[in-house]
Design an enzyme around this catalytic site. Structure first.
Site, mmCIF file in Angstrom:
data_model
loop_
_atom_site.group_PDB
_atom_site.id
_atom_site.type_symbol
_atom_site.label_atom_id
_atom_site.label_comp_id
_atom_site.label_asym_id
_atom_site.label_seq_id
_atom_site.Cartn_x
_atom_site.Cartn_y
_atom_site.Cartn_z
ATOM 1 N N LYS A 78 -22.140 8.977 27.411
ATOM 2 C CA LYS A 78 -22.351 8.605 26.000
ATOM 3 C C LYS A 78 -21.072 8.859 25.206
ATOM 4 C CE LYS A 78 -25.750 9.444 22.296
ATOM 5 N NZ LYS A 78 -26.978 10.193 21.923
ATOM 6 N N SER A 153 -30.901 7.568 20.383
ATOM 7 C CA SER A 153 -29.589 7.012 20.190
ATOM 8 C C SER A 153 -28.801 6.784 21.483
ATOM 9 C CB SER A 153 -28.785 7.934 19.278
ATOM 10 O OG SER A 153 -28.609 9.200 19.883
ATOM 11 N N SER A 177 -33.319 11.535 21.735
ATOM 12 C CA SER A 177 -32.375 10.462 22.040
ATOM 13 C C SER A 177 -32.065 10.217 23.508
ATOM 14 C CB SER A 177 -31.055 10.710 21.325
ATOM 15 O OG SER A 177 -31.168 10.262 20.007
#
Ligand code: GLN
Length: 484
Positions: A78, A153, A177
């Protein structure tokens, strides 16, 4: 079967038996990236040295150097986890050109294990969101249905794994997330116990809530990746000092006698009928496997979303104060005063959701409102935490839906309705507990559905055993993402 479709532990075996090279695996994954990125947009940046990394690993293997299970496996990261020499943007204009001078601890561990880092994945700006639509670099689409959200996310990480653009991935989970995008994309996502994975190098959003999390196509892969990135770290003051087993070699299907708590509040009206059905039939599978099922009650869950958004926004407003245009990141041009430079840098550099959170956070911390909001939220956090911990007197693990619905359509939800959707995931962050989403069904439109398993602090092995046993019992029917 193509190599991009294989699980990490299978690839690991093939590499050991010299049936395949890391370069061959990575070429397959690159081909997949090339053919799917224009539709899915999992990555903000793809590493330009994937093949070089793979060749270096192959050379080391040929020389007989010690290998770990992750050696040669393509892993996506990420874009809020710092990678030395590689852009790390948090999907924000604010950090558009930022190149960290150091690696996060989790990245040092991946590199030491010989993993191949495929690139940096898309996310909601500064990890604020549940849909990966709030990225400065465009939204990510769900590989099962590109008109739907991949969740957020960590939507880029989950989509990359589901699509075969990486074999496994790292995400971060502040309020769901990792788990929610895992459930939307049909993959496994673990948010571990607070303090078990170092946050050093994870760009901060809400420090008391967030953890780096791991995403894999099956529970065994998730366990394997977690084994490599967990552990205490003197660079993170919240890291817990203890030792961890090799989870992959300890994993087993034996869950006989495990007491499963089913909190009735998590099956209320907001849960769609297909999600409820899938979760209930998963619970039924566990009953057949010899677990004891018990209905429990967690009445304080109704305060969890409000508590979470007050605390996370307060911490965000403080953590994001560092983006002032001076030390790094975006700086507005042609300003006539320092105040104007601060003002315009932050107005132009942050997106609307980030600004909303900074304003909310600044408000709840301000003199006069602190007592009414922030302090109350800290009290209710402690009450929710105690309720969760006490519930584990009655059960060993809880099962809930991960999210009230399967993936929603892109553009369908406004911020507030997105906030309320986090109702099932935020309690684990508020309480620091480990929680994992495991695929457990499909809607009529073939969208994946995930169930959430939550346990006591440091009970990750039990969560892995639960996920693994379910996958075996259902013959892997819900595993594997969208690999066609
Ligand atoms: N959806 C939650 C939020 O918007 C959780 C985000 C996260 O876990 N990073 O804050």
């Amino acid at each position: 079967m193509k190599l991009y479709q294989k699980n990490a532990y299978e690839l690991c075996r093939m590499l050991r038996e010299k049936k395949v090279s890391s370069e061959e695996i990575c070429r397959d994954v690159i081909e997949r990236i090339n053919s799917h990125e224009s539709r899915i947009n999992s990555y903000i940046s793809v590493s330009n040295d994937i093949i070089a990394q793979a060749r270096a690993v192959d050379k080391a293997l040929a020389e007989g150097k010690a290998a770990s299970p992750l050696t040669g496996i393509p892993i996506a990261v990420k874009d809020n986890i710092s990678t030395k020499g590689m852009k790390t943007t948090c999907a924000s204009k604010m950090l558009e050109g930022y190149i960290p001078p150091y690696d996060a601890t989790v990245i040092s561990k991946l590199r030491a294990a010989g993993a191949v880092i495929t690139g940096k994945t898309n996310m909601d700006e500064f990890a604020m969101g549940s849909s990966t639509e709030k990225s400065y670099f465009g939204r990510t689409c769900n590989p099962h249905e590109p008109l739907c959200s991949a969740g957020g996310s960590s939507g880029g990480s989950a989509a990359a794994v589901a699509c075969g653009e990486a074999t496994a991935a790292l995400g971060s989970d502040t309020g769901g997330s990792v788990r929610q995008p895992a459930s939307f994309c049909g993959v496994v996502g673990l948010k571990p116990t607070y303090g078990s994975i170092s946050r050093y190098g994870l760009i901060a959003f809400a420090s008391s809530l967030e953890q780096v999390g791991v995403i894999g196509r099956c529970t065994a892969d998730t366990a394997m990746l977690y084994s490599h990135v967990c552990g205490s770290d003197r660079r993170d003051a919240t890291s817990v000092r203890r030792s961890y087993p090799d989870f992959l070699s300890c994993i087993s299907c034996d869950i006989k006698g495990v007491r499963i708590g089913v909190p009735e509040e998590y099956f209320g009206e907001c849960v769609s009928s297909d999600v409820r059905k899938a979760a209930e039939s998963a619970i039924d599978c566990y009953r057949k496997m010899g677990a004891q099922i018990k209905t429990i009650s967690l009445p304080l869950v109704k305060y969890a979303v409000n508590t979470y958004y007050i605390i996370s926004s307060a911490e965000a407003s403080s953590n994001l104060a560092r983006y002032d245009g001076v030390r790094y990141g975006y700086r507005a041009r042609n300003c006539r005063s320092l105040d104007e430079m601060y003002f315009r840098t932050r107005s132009e550099g942050f997106g609307s959701e980030v600004k909303r959170r900074i304003m909310l956070g600044t408000f709840v911390l301000s003199a006069g409102y602190y007592e009414d909001y922030y302090k109350k939220a800290l009290y209710s956090r402690e009450m929710i935490r105690r309720e969760m911990i006490n519930a584990f007197n009655e059960c060993d693990v809880m099962i809930t839906p991960t999210y009230p619905t399967a993936a929603f359509r892109l553009g369908e939800k406004d911020s507030l309705s997105m906030y309320s959707g986090d109702v099932f995931t935020v309690s684990a962050n508020i309480s620091g507990l480990p929680a994992m989403s495991v695929p457990c069904g499909y809607t009529e439109e073939r969208l994946p559905i995930g169930m959430q398993l939550m346990g006591r602090p440091f009970s990750e092995l039990l969560l892995f055993n639960m996920g693994y046993a379910f996958e075996k019992f259902t013959a892997g029917s819900f595993m594997g993402g969208a690999l066609i």
